[in-house]
Design a protein around this motif. Sequence first.
Motif, PDB file in Angstrom:
ATOM      1  N   THR A  44       0.838  -1.198   0.000  1.00 19.97           N
ATOM      2  CA  THR A  44       0.000   0.000   0.000  1.00 19.97           C
ATOM      3  C   THR A  44       0.872   1.246   0.000  1.00 19.97           C
ATOM      4  N   GLU A  45       1.969   1.160   0.746  1.00 23.60           N
ATOM      5  CA  GLU A  45       2.895   2.294   0.813  1.00 23.60           C
ATOM      6  C   GLU A  45       3.564   2.625  -0.508  1.00 23.60           C
ATOM      7  N   VAL A  46       3.661   1.661  -1.381  1.00 26.36           N
ATOM      8  CA  VAL A  46       4.333   1.918  -2.657  1.00 26.36           C
ATOM      9  C   VAL A  46       3.733   3.146  -3.336  1.00 26.36           C
ATOM     10  N   LEU A  47       2.432   3.207  -3.408  1.00 26.79           N
ATOM     11  CA  LEU A  47       1.785   4.348  -4.077  1.00 26.79           C
ATOM     12  C   LEU A  47       1.899   5.627  -3.271  1.00 26.79           C
ATOM     13  N   THR A  48       1.550   5.565  -1.991  1.00 29.84           N
ATOM     14  CA  THR A  48       1.562   6.799  -1.199  1.00 29.84           C
ATOM     15  C   THR A  48       2.970   7.365  -1.074  1.00 29.84           C
ATOM     16  N   LYS A  49       3.929   6.517  -0.827  1.00 33.03           N
ATOM     17  CA  LYS A  49       5.296   7.001  -0.621  1.00 33.03           C
ATOM     18  C   LYS A  49       5.944   7.506  -1.903  1.00 33.03           C
ATOM     19  N   MET A  50       5.661   6.875  -3.037  1.00 29.55           N
ATOM     20  CA  MET A  50       6.271   7.364  -4.282  1.00 29.55           C
ATOM     21  C   MET A  50       5.795   8.776  -4.595  1.00 29.55           C
ATOM     22  N   VAL A  51       4.527   9.031  -4.391  1.00 35.14           N
ATOM     23  CA  VAL A  51       3.990  10.378  -4.638  1.00 35.14           C
ATOM     24  C   VAL A  51       4.592  11.372  -3.641  1.00 35.14           C
ATOM     25  N   LEU A  52       4.569  11.007  -2.370  1.00 35.33           N
ATOM     26  CA  LEU A  52       5.110  11.899  -1.344  1.00 35.33           C
ATOM     27  C   LEU A  52       6.604  12.148  -1.549  1.00 35.33           C
ATOM     28  N   ILE A  88       7.707  12.769   7.308  1.00 35.25           N
ATOM     29  CA  ILE A  88       6.598  12.510   6.377  1.00 35.25           C
ATOM     30  C   ILE A  88       6.361  11.005   6.255  1.00 35.25           C
ATOM     31  N   GLY A  89       7.432  10.264   6.038  1.00 38.14           N
ATOM     32  CA  GLY A  89       7.325   8.821   5.844  1.00 38.14           C
ATOM     33  C   GLY A  89       6.798   8.083   7.056  1.00 38.14           C
ATOM     34  N   THR A  90       7.240   8.470   8.236  1.00 38.56           N
ATOM     35  CA  THR A  90       6.783   7.808   9.459  1.00 38.56           C
ATOM     36  C   THR A  90       5.304   8.049   9.691  1.00 38.56           C
ATOM     37  N   LEU A  91       4.853   9.270   9.491  1.00 36.26           N
ATOM     38  CA  LEU A  91       3.423   9.570   9.653  1.00 36.26           C
ATOM     39  C   LEU A  91       2.588   8.740   8.684  1.00 36.26           C
TER      40      LEU A  91
END
Length: 144
Positions: A44-52, A88-91
């Motif tokens: 799930t993080e793949v999408l959110t983290k790549m954008v962020l 940002i990543g931890t949140l």
Amino acid sequence: MKDQSRKRHIAKAITWRVVGTIDTILLSWLISGNPLTGLKIGFTEVLTKMVLYYFHERVWFKINLTKDGKLLESRKRHIGKTITWRMIGTLDTMLLAWWISGNPLTGMKIGVAELFTKMIFYYIHERIWHRSRFGLTAHNVNEI
């Protein structure tokens, strides 16, 4: 210049996400005790983290931190980037882990564990990319 730096930032986002996803999956599995939970959180993080991460890179590329008219030494800059990205990543991880596991304590544990592992991995990633000239022109090599 813009096209070249964007290619670099996309490549950095992809390479960092591979490292970060593996770390998240392993930590989430160890903390939750469930490999499926680890996979769900990691992917799930793949999408959110790549954008962020892409937007984080763009902001830092445009920031001109100077000291006496000179660009700050790269190690200090990388430490600053490491700290802001980790916040940002931890949140993001904590919220996703809470949502997927259904347990806010699991989200907190995974987030705290990542504070340590990800800061180390991110700093190493930044140093490797600092040595690379991929996606840079002669003009923006001097900006880094």
